[in-house]
Design a protein around this motif. Structure first.
Motif, PDB file in Angstrom:
ATOM      1  N   ARG A 168       0.832  -1.203   0.000  1.00 38.29           N
ATOM      2  CA  ARG A 168       0.000   0.000   0.000  1.00 38.29           C
ATOM      3  C   ARG A 168       0.869   1.257   0.000  1.00 38.29           C
ATOM      4  O   ARG A 168       0.547   2.254  -0.659  1.00 38.29           O
ATOM      5  CB  ARG A 168      -0.922   0.002   1.218  1.00 38.29           C
ATOM      6  CG  ARG A 168      -1.991  -1.081   1.173  1.00 38.29           C
ATOM      7  CD  ARG A 168      -3.047  -0.836   2.238  1.00 38.29           C
ATOM      8  NE  ARG A 168      -2.501  -0.973   3.580  1.00 38.29           N
ATOM      9  CZ  ARG A 168      -2.481  -2.107   4.264  1.00 38.29           C
ATOM     10  NH1 ARG A 168      -2.982  -3.208   3.747  1.00 38.29           N
ATOM     11  NH2 ARG A 168      -1.978  -2.145   5.497  1.00 38.29           N
ATOM     12  N   LEU A 169       1.983   1.209   0.713  1.00 33.95           N
ATOM     13  CA  LEU A 169       2.872   2.362   0.797  1.00 33.95           C
ATOM     14  C   LEU A 169       3.498   2.679  -0.555  1.00 33.95           C
ATOM     15  O   LEU A 169       3.611   3.846  -0.936  1.00 33.95           O
ATOM     16  CB  LEU A 169       3.964   2.089   1.845  1.00 33.95           C
ATOM     17  CG  LEU A 169       4.989   3.210   2.061  1.00 33.95           C
ATOM     18  CD1 LEU A 169       4.276   4.488   2.504  1.00 33.95           C
ATOM     19  CD2 LEU A 169       6.013   2.789   3.102  1.00 33.95           C
ATOM     20  N   ARG A 170       3.880   1.662  -1.290  1.00 27.94           N
ATOM     21  CA  ARG A 170       4.480   1.878  -2.613  1.00 27.94           C
ATOM     22  C   ARG A 170       3.506   2.628  -3.517  1.00 27.94           C
ATOM     23  O   ARG A 170       3.895   3.524  -4.271  1.00 27.94           O
ATOM     24  CB  ARG A 170       4.859   0.537  -3.245  1.00 27.94           C
ATOM     25  CG  ARG A 170       6.044  -0.156  -2.581  1.00 27.94           C
ATOM     26  CD  ARG A 170       6.345  -1.490  -3.267  1.00 27.94           C
ATOM     27  NE  ARG A 170       6.687  -1.273  -4.655  1.00 27.94           N
ATOM     28  CZ  ARG A 170       7.894  -0.951  -5.092  1.00 27.94           C
ATOM     29  NH1 ARG A 170       8.881  -0.811  -4.239  1.00 27.94           N
ATOM     30  NH2 ARG A 170       8.133  -0.765  -6.370  1.00 27.94           N
ATOM     31  N   LYS A 171       2.219   2.268  -3.445  1.00 22.19           N
ATOM     32  CA  LYS A 171       1.221   2.958  -4.265  1.00 22.19           C
ATOM     33  C   LYS A 171       1.094   4.415  -3.846  1.00 22.19           C
ATOM     34  O   LYS A 171       0.997   5.306  -4.679  1.00 22.19           O
ATOM     35  CB  LYS A 171      -0.119   2.246  -4.146  1.00 22.19           C
ATOM     36  CG  LYS A 171      -0.130   0.855  -4.772  1.00 22.19           C
ATOM     37  CD  LYS A 171      -1.490   0.192  -4.613  1.00 22.19           C
ATOM     38  CE  LYS A 171      -1.497  -1.213  -5.214  1.00 22.19           C
ATOM     39  NZ  LYS A 171      -2.813  -1.885  -5.033  1.00 22.19           N
ATOM     40  N   LYS A 172       1.062   4.665  -2.508  1.00 22.93           N
ATOM     41  CA  LYS A 172       0.941   6.037  -2.021  1.00 22.93           C
ATOM     42  C   LYS A 172       2.142   6.896  -2.452  1.00 22.93           C
ATOM     43  O   LYS A 172       2.004   8.089  -2.701  1.00 22.93           O
ATOM     44  CB  LYS A 172       0.860   6.035  -0.496  1.00 22.93           C
ATOM     45  CG  LYS A 172      -0.466   5.547   0.070  1.00 22.93           C
ATOM     46  CD  LYS A 172      -1.551   6.585  -0.065  1.00 22.93           C
ATOM     47  CE  LYS A 172      -2.849   6.126   0.560  1.00 22.93           C
ATOM     48  NZ  LYS A 172      -2.786   6.075   2.005  1.00 22.93           N
ATOM     49  N   MET A 173       3.316   6.288  -2.530  1.00 24.31           N
ATOM     50  CA  MET A 173       4.526   7.026  -2.880  1.00 24.31           C
ATOM     51  C   MET A 173       4.755   7.087  -4.386  1.00 24.31           C
ATOM     52  O   MET A 173       5.783   7.572  -4.848  1.00 24.31           O
ATOM     53  CB  MET A 173       5.734   6.387  -2.174  1.00 24.31           C
ATOM     54  CG  MET A 173       5.679   6.487  -0.654  1.00 24.31           C
ATOM     55  SD  MET A 173       7.028   5.607   0.180  1.00 24.31           S
ATOM     56  CE  MET A 173       8.428   6.637  -0.303  1.00 24.31           C
ATOM     57  N   ASN A 174       3.771   6.529  -5.163  1.00 19.10           N
ATOM     58  CA  ASN A 174       3.834   6.553  -6.633  1.00 19.10           C
ATOM     59  C   ASN A 174       5.117   5.914  -7.161  1.00 19.10           C
ATOM     60  O   ASN A 174       5.758   6.430  -8.080  1.00 19.10           O
ATOM     61  CB  ASN A 174       3.729   7.999  -7.145  1.00 19.10           C
ATOM     62  CG  ASN A 174       2.388   8.622  -6.809  1.00 19.10           C
ATOM     63  OD1 ASN A 174       1.348   7.947  -6.918  1.00 19.10           O
ATOM     64  ND2 ASN A 174       2.385   9.877  -6.395  1.00 19.10           N
ATOM     65  N   LEU A 175       5.505   4.788  -6.563  1.00 18.23           N
ATOM     66  CA  LEU A 175       6.706   4.087  -7.010  1.00 18.23           C
ATOM     67  C   LEU A 175       6.352   3.111  -8.118  1.00 18.23           C
ATOM     68  O   LEU A 175       5.382   2.358  -8.011  1.00 18.23           O
ATOM     69  CB  LEU A 175       7.350   3.341  -5.835  1.00 18.23           C
ATOM     70  CG  LEU A 175       7.838   4.205  -4.667  1.00 18.23           C
ATOM     71  CD1 LEU A 175       8.440   3.320  -3.593  1.00 18.23           C
ATOM     72  CD2 LEU A 175       8.851   5.230  -5.140  1.00 18.23           C
ATOM     73  N   SER A 176       7.120   3.139  -9.181  1.00 19.49           N
ATOM     74  CA  SER A 176       6.905   2.188 -10.271  1.00 19.49           C
ATOM     75  C   SER A 176       7.554   0.862  -9.911  1.00 19.49           C
ATOM     76  O   SER A 176       8.227   0.724  -8.893  1.00 19.49           O
ATOM     77  CB  SER A 176       7.515   2.735 -11.557  1.00 19.49           C
ATOM     78  OG  SER A 176       8.924   2.779 -11.451  1.00 19.49           O
TER      79      SER A 176
END
Length: 596
Positions: free
Chosen positions: A575-583
């Motif tokens: 979920r954190l990766r999505k919030k941080m807009n990480l590809s």
């Protein structure tokens, strides 16, 4: 228990559960402003409820900003002499102290809240307060006491289920299952895997009945890990084979990858090396696809261990070097320590003794540097505490001097005033003397703690240095003797193999690096503001997770600190990766490390 009362308790309980369970809070300024706007027109109960909502809203982002709302809540509660709301606000104060790592003070406030709820007969809030106390005990390593208070919390929940049957079995059973899970985690931490699984199984029965599949699968992964650590490999393998397909079907790819890695390690321990390799490769493929570099490095190292066991040392060396490249790029010192240790064994097995010793030496230096840094920071913390007390004492002395000057100015007044002034002066001096004596005792205690910490650090530093120096000398002397024998011996094969075994034994015998985990616990301050400024949509729980990633902690350590399951940490990372807009090409660790 009527519905209104139950809803109120559920809201007010949310604050306590944040001590052990991640919630989806995010600081919404519009929401904050809307609450502040209505507070002046509210009655005292709703006013306290609003202050507590604002306290919770700010607690994860900045505990110091949350404190004024806590103070306001306590002031209103005491003014209106509402025992329930006073007890709840005392519990809030315990939560605040927990978040700023003042665990001993937090335990005091939690005990006060527990006693107050007990006196007013609110068993549900008492059980919640006991649960929070258990989480605090875990953070200070008092596991037996953590189990004791969690069992007391569980007992209250079981009593409430009988007292309020109108709420339904599902309502109470889910809460009871959470207690079983929590107690199982604590027993797992102290390596009592059998008892841990007994509590996990009790929770499993409830989750099966309630059809809570996500919780059920996460719980079963914990059960499988316990079986693996107990050496019951067949049981562990059987469970992993059921959880992996579910995680894949739900797109929980990191969960599946970690289960593949665990399954591979289980096969490795059971000497099924081909199956171990197959599962490690599946884990690596998933980690690559979803760009979790640090976990990929661990699986690469595990794969290298399989090739070492198969005597395919050159292949093992390739994987160990890949793992080291990842741990170096992600600045994971813990992983670098492990990677250098494995590389030393691989080079020794290949007869490259210079590289073997070089990696062994790096392993030892990293261990020493990390341990030394931690102890220095602890000593600096003691110094800060001492300076603070010294400044506070200076301010009090200054205030006392001003008071004495005022007394002297009044000496020209009447005899009656002179007598009063003399009495006040004497009392002030006495109080100052008592205060100075108490501060001196505190200072002496602090100085002693500082000296003890410095002495302890020097002892450990000296011991570590001596151990590595002894190992180096022993290794070089052994190499010298064996080299002389090989020089004079026409048939060098046996001597050469014996030389390899000598180095390999020397490396395997050094397990001091395992003790490193007991020393590592750091608190990173002034980090939250920069994160929320760069990623305003990140929730407070995700903010805590980012802080743990910044500290280079492992998944299991994160789970222990947050008091959630390993799979829960993995889902939070997704979920954190999505919030941080990480590809998929971006590394979570690298993104966090770039935040100053």
């Amino acid at each position: 228990m009527n519905t209104t009362k139950k809803q109120l308790i559920l809201y007010l309980s949310c604050l306590y559960f944040v001590l052990g369970t991640p919630l989806s809070y995010s600081q919404d300024q519009k929401y904050v402003d809307s609450i502040l706007k209505v507070i002046p027109s509210q009655d005292y109960k709703n006013k306290i409820s609003s202050y507590r909502r604002l306290f919770v809203e700010h607690l994860y982002v900045n505990p110091e900003l949350a404190k004024p709302f806590l103070d306001s809540s306590m002031t209103v509660a005491k003014r209106n002499k509402n025992k329930y709301l006073i007890a709840s606000t005392v519990g809030d104060f315990g939560a605040y102290l927990y978040f700023i790592s003042e665990y001993n003070d937090a335990l005091i406030q939690q005990d006060i809240a527990i006693n107050m709820f007990s006196e007013i007969g609110d068993k549900e809030q008492e059980s919640v307060a006991l649960n929070n106390k258990g989480n605090t005990f875990i953070n200070v390593g008092r596991f037996n006491e953590a189990i004791e208070v969690n069992l007391a919390s569980l007992k209250l929940k079981e009593e409430l289920k009988i007292e309020y049957p109108e709420d339904g079995d599902d309502y109470w059973d889910e809460s009871i299952a959470a207690s079983y899970w929590n107690i199982g985690n604590i027993y797992g931490d102290i390596k009592n895997y059998e008892t841990s699984n007994e509590y996990y199984r009790k929770a499993e029965v409830i989750y099966e009945r309630l059809n809570l599949i996500d919780d059920l699968m996460s719980l079963r992964s914990n059960i499988a890990i316990n079986y693996k650590l107990k050496g019951q490999y067949k049981k562990a393998i059987s469970i992993f084979k059921t959880t992996i397909p579910y995680d894949l079907s739900q797109n929980y790819f990191n969960d599946a990858a970690l289960s593949y890695d665990n399954l591979g390690y289980t096969y490795f321990l059971a000497d099924s090396l081909e199956k171990a390799k197959l599962n490690y490769e599946k884990a690596i493929a998933l980690f690559e696809k979803h760009n979790d570099a640090s976990l990929k490095g661990i699986s690469l190292r595990h794969l290298g261990q399989v090739f070492m066991k198969e005597k395919k040392n050159r292949q093992a060396l390739v994987y160990f070097n890949e793992s080291l490249n990842i741990s170096t790029n992600t600045n994971s010192l813990r992983d670098q320590i492990d990677d250098h240790f494995e590389l030393a064994k691989a080079y020794a097995a290949l007869g490259n003794y210079n590289m073997a010793y070089e990696n062994y030496d790096k392993h030892g230096k990293l261990y020493k540097d990390v341990l030394g840094k931690e102890n220095i920071e602890k000593i600096n913390e003691l110094e800060i505490r001492y300076d603070t007390e010294r400044k506070e004492k200076a301010l009090i002395i200054k205030d006392s001097e001003i008071e004495l000057l005022k007394v002297q100015e009044e000496k020209n007044k009447t005899q009656r005033n002179a007598i009063i002034i003399a009495a006040i002066s004497a009392l002030s001096i006495l109080l100052l003397f008592i205060y100075g004596l108490r501060q001196k005792m505190k200072r002496n205690k602090l100085v002693k703690e500082k000296l003890d910490a410095e002495l302890d650090f020097k002892k450990k530093e000296l011991t570590t240095h001596a151990l590595h120096l002894a190992k180096k000398n022993e290794l070089l002397e052994g190499l010298k003797q064996k080299a002389n024998q090989l020089k004079s011996d026409e048939n060098t094969t046996n001597g050469y193999q014996q030389l390899i075994r000598t180095i390999d034994f020397d490396l395997k015998d050094d397990n001091n690096w395992e003790n490193f985990a007991h020393y590592f616990q750091q608190v990173h301050k002034d980090f939250n503001h920069n994160v929320t400024k760069k990623y305003p949509e990140v929730t407070p729980n995700e903010l805590r997770l980012i802080s743990l990633v910044k500290m280079n902690l492992s998944i299991k350590e994160m789970a222990n600190i947050l008091n959630i399951s390993i799979s829960g940490v993995k889902k939070a990372r997704q979920r954190l990766r999505k919030k941080m807009n990480l590809s998929t090409k971006d590394s979570l660790e690298m993104a966090v490390l770039k935040i100053n």
